[in-house]
Design a protein around this motif. Structure first.
Motif, PDB file in Angstrom:
ATOM      1  N   GLU A   1       0.830  -1.208   0.000  1.00 49.00           N
ATOM      2  CA  GLU A   1       0.000   0.000   0.000  1.00 49.00           C
ATOM      3  C   GLU A   1       0.866   1.261   0.000  1.00 49.00           C
ATOM      4  OE1 GLU A   1      -3.591   2.097   2.595  1.00 49.00           O
ATOM      5  OE2 GLU A   1      -2.840   0.121   3.137  1.00 49.00           O
ATOM      6  N   GLU A  48      -0.448   2.854  -9.278  1.00 51.48           N
ATOM      7  CA  GLU A  48      -1.695   2.506  -8.604  1.00 51.48           C
ATOM      8  C   GLU A  48      -2.866   2.522  -9.580  1.00 51.48           C
ATOM      9  OE1 GLU A  48      -3.780   3.714  -4.411  1.00 51.48           O
ATOM     10  OE2 GLU A  48      -3.148   5.343  -5.713  1.00 51.48           O
ATOM     11  N   SER A  73      -5.304  -0.548 -10.871  1.00 51.28           N
ATOM     12  CA  SER A  73      -6.757  -0.518 -10.741  1.00 51.28           C
ATOM     13  C   SER A  73      -7.452  -0.799 -12.066  1.00 51.28           C
ATOM     14  CB  SER A  73      -7.211   0.837 -10.190  1.00 51.28           C
ATOM     15  OG  SER A  73      -7.045   1.864 -11.157  1.00 51.28           O
ATOM     16  N   ARG A 122      -3.270  -8.330  -5.356  1.00 58.37           N
ATOM     17  CA  ARG A 122      -4.612  -8.707  -5.807  1.00 58.37           C
ATOM     18  C   ARG A 122      -5.679  -8.280  -4.801  1.00 58.37           C
ATOM     19  NH1 ARG A 122      -4.769 -11.672 -10.273  1.00 58.37           N
ATOM     20  NH2 ARG A 122      -2.909 -12.783 -10.992  1.00 58.37           N
ATOM     21  N   ARG A 123      -5.305  -8.216  -3.533  1.00 61.94           N
ATOM     22  CA  ARG A 123      -6.255  -7.833  -2.495  1.00 61.94           C
ATOM     23  C   ARG A 123      -6.346  -6.320  -2.312  1.00 61.94           C
ATOM     24  NH1 ARG A 123      -4.704 -12.170   2.325  1.00 61.94           N
ATOM     25  NH2 ARG A 123      -5.673 -14.012   1.354  1.00 61.94           N
ATOM     26  N   TYR A 124      -5.403  -5.597  -2.905  1.00 64.08           N
ATOM     27  CA  TYR A 124      -5.365  -4.144  -2.705  1.00 64.08           C
ATOM     28  C   TYR A 124      -6.586  -3.479  -3.330  1.00 64.08           C
ATOM     29  CZ  TYR A 124      -3.894   0.714  -3.026  1.00 64.08           C
ATOM     30  OH  TYR A 124      -3.855   2.088  -2.938  1.00 64.08           O
ATOM     31  N   SER A 125      -7.207  -2.594  -2.585  1.00 66.86           N
ATOM     32  CA  SER A 125      -8.364  -1.848  -3.082  1.00 66.86           C
ATOM     33  C   SER A 125      -7.979  -0.386  -3.249  1.00 66.86           C
ATOM     34  CB  SER A 125      -9.539  -1.960  -2.101  1.00 66.86           C
ATOM     35  OG  SER A 125      -9.969  -3.298  -1.984  1.00 66.86           O
ATOM     36  N   PRO A 162     -11.678   4.993  -4.467  1.00 65.14           N
ATOM     37  CA  PRO A 162     -12.745   5.011  -5.473  1.00 65.14           C
ATOM     38  C   PRO A 162     -12.537   6.061  -6.557  1.00 65.14           C
ATOM     39  CG  PRO A 162     -13.513   5.908  -3.368  1.00 65.14           C
ATOM     40  CD  PRO A 162     -12.201   5.238  -3.115  1.00 65.14           C
ATOM     41  N   THR A 204     -11.051   4.676  -9.718  1.00 65.63           N
ATOM     42  CA  THR A 204     -11.810   3.678 -10.460  1.00 65.63           C
ATOM     43  C   THR A 204     -12.921   4.327 -11.271  1.00 65.63           C
ATOM     44  OG1 THR A 204     -13.214   3.309  -8.523  1.00 65.63           O
ATOM     45  CG2 THR A 204     -11.302   1.875  -8.776  1.00 65.63           C
TER      46      THR A 204
END
Length: 218
Positions: free
Chosen positions: A9, A19, A23, A58-61, A64, A67
């Protein structure tokens, strides 16, 4: 205690282009995990396997705003006119007890010339005046007792009208800065009011900057 996920992160936040690409699923997770193995191992001071890093990727969000949220898309679509003003001069002057009085005389002159470009910003230690270059002699005369930090001629200003409530949308300016950086545009100054955003560039970057801003709007 820091984990692999924490390190991933931190790295992604410090590299917004990476980043965003992540995404949009345009990065090979396995290759990126291998690339990050050494720096993350140094951060944790122990050997880390690329598989653990790939799982964290893969788990990184991502936020918003990266995106293409509905609110962001609407703000981009609602961008207003783009205005270009050329032949500008940027004066950076050290703050003094006499600067405001001298600036008042400049305002009197500008008030009678509605077509002139003019902005004034007062910082803690210095102030900035950007005007149409046709006023250079007038400015030099009225600020001759002030201490000039920098003077730059041959500048152009590109102003974008922003939609209402733009100040409530996180990441809106990022889209402008990202596109300008990708095009290799060097920004001389950045100015803004509530509903206007202005960049100041040297003449050699005008075409690239104008095209970049238009692409954001498109």
């Amino acid at each position: 205690m820091r984990t692999v996920s924490n390190c991933v992160e931190d790295i992604l936040i410090s590299q917004p282009y990476l980043e965003e690409a992540l995404s949009r699923n345009i990065i090979n997770y396995s290759a990126l995990a291998l690339e990050l193995t050494e720096p993350i191992s140094k951060m944790l001071k122990k050997e880390v396997k690329s598989g653990a890093i790939m799982m964290a990727l893969r788990r990184y969000s991502p936020p918003p705003t990266l995106t293409n949220s509905i609110k962001m898309k609407k703000a981009i679509q609602d961008l207003g006119d783009i205005t270009l003003r050329s032949n500008l001069t940027d004066y950076t002057v050290k703050n003094s007890d006499t600067l405001i009085a001298n600036h008042a005389e400049i305002l009197k002159m500008i008030n009678n010339e509605s077509k002139l470009f003019y902005t004034f910003t007062r910082g803690i230690h210095e102030s900035n005046i950007i005007v149409s270059s046709s006023l250079n002699d007038f400015i030099d005369d009225h600020l001759q007792q002030e201490t000039f930090i920098a003077v730059q001629n041959g500048l152009s200003a590109i102003t974008i009208n922003l939609p209402e409530n733009n100040s409530k949308i996180a990441g809106l300016y990022y889209h402008f800065f990202k596109r300008l950086a990708w095009e290799g545009v060097v920004l001389y100054e950045v100015l803004s009011t509530t509903n206007e955003f202005t960049i100041l560039v040297e003449e050699e970057y005008v075409d690239k900057a104008f095209t970049a801003i238009k692409r954001v709007k498109i």
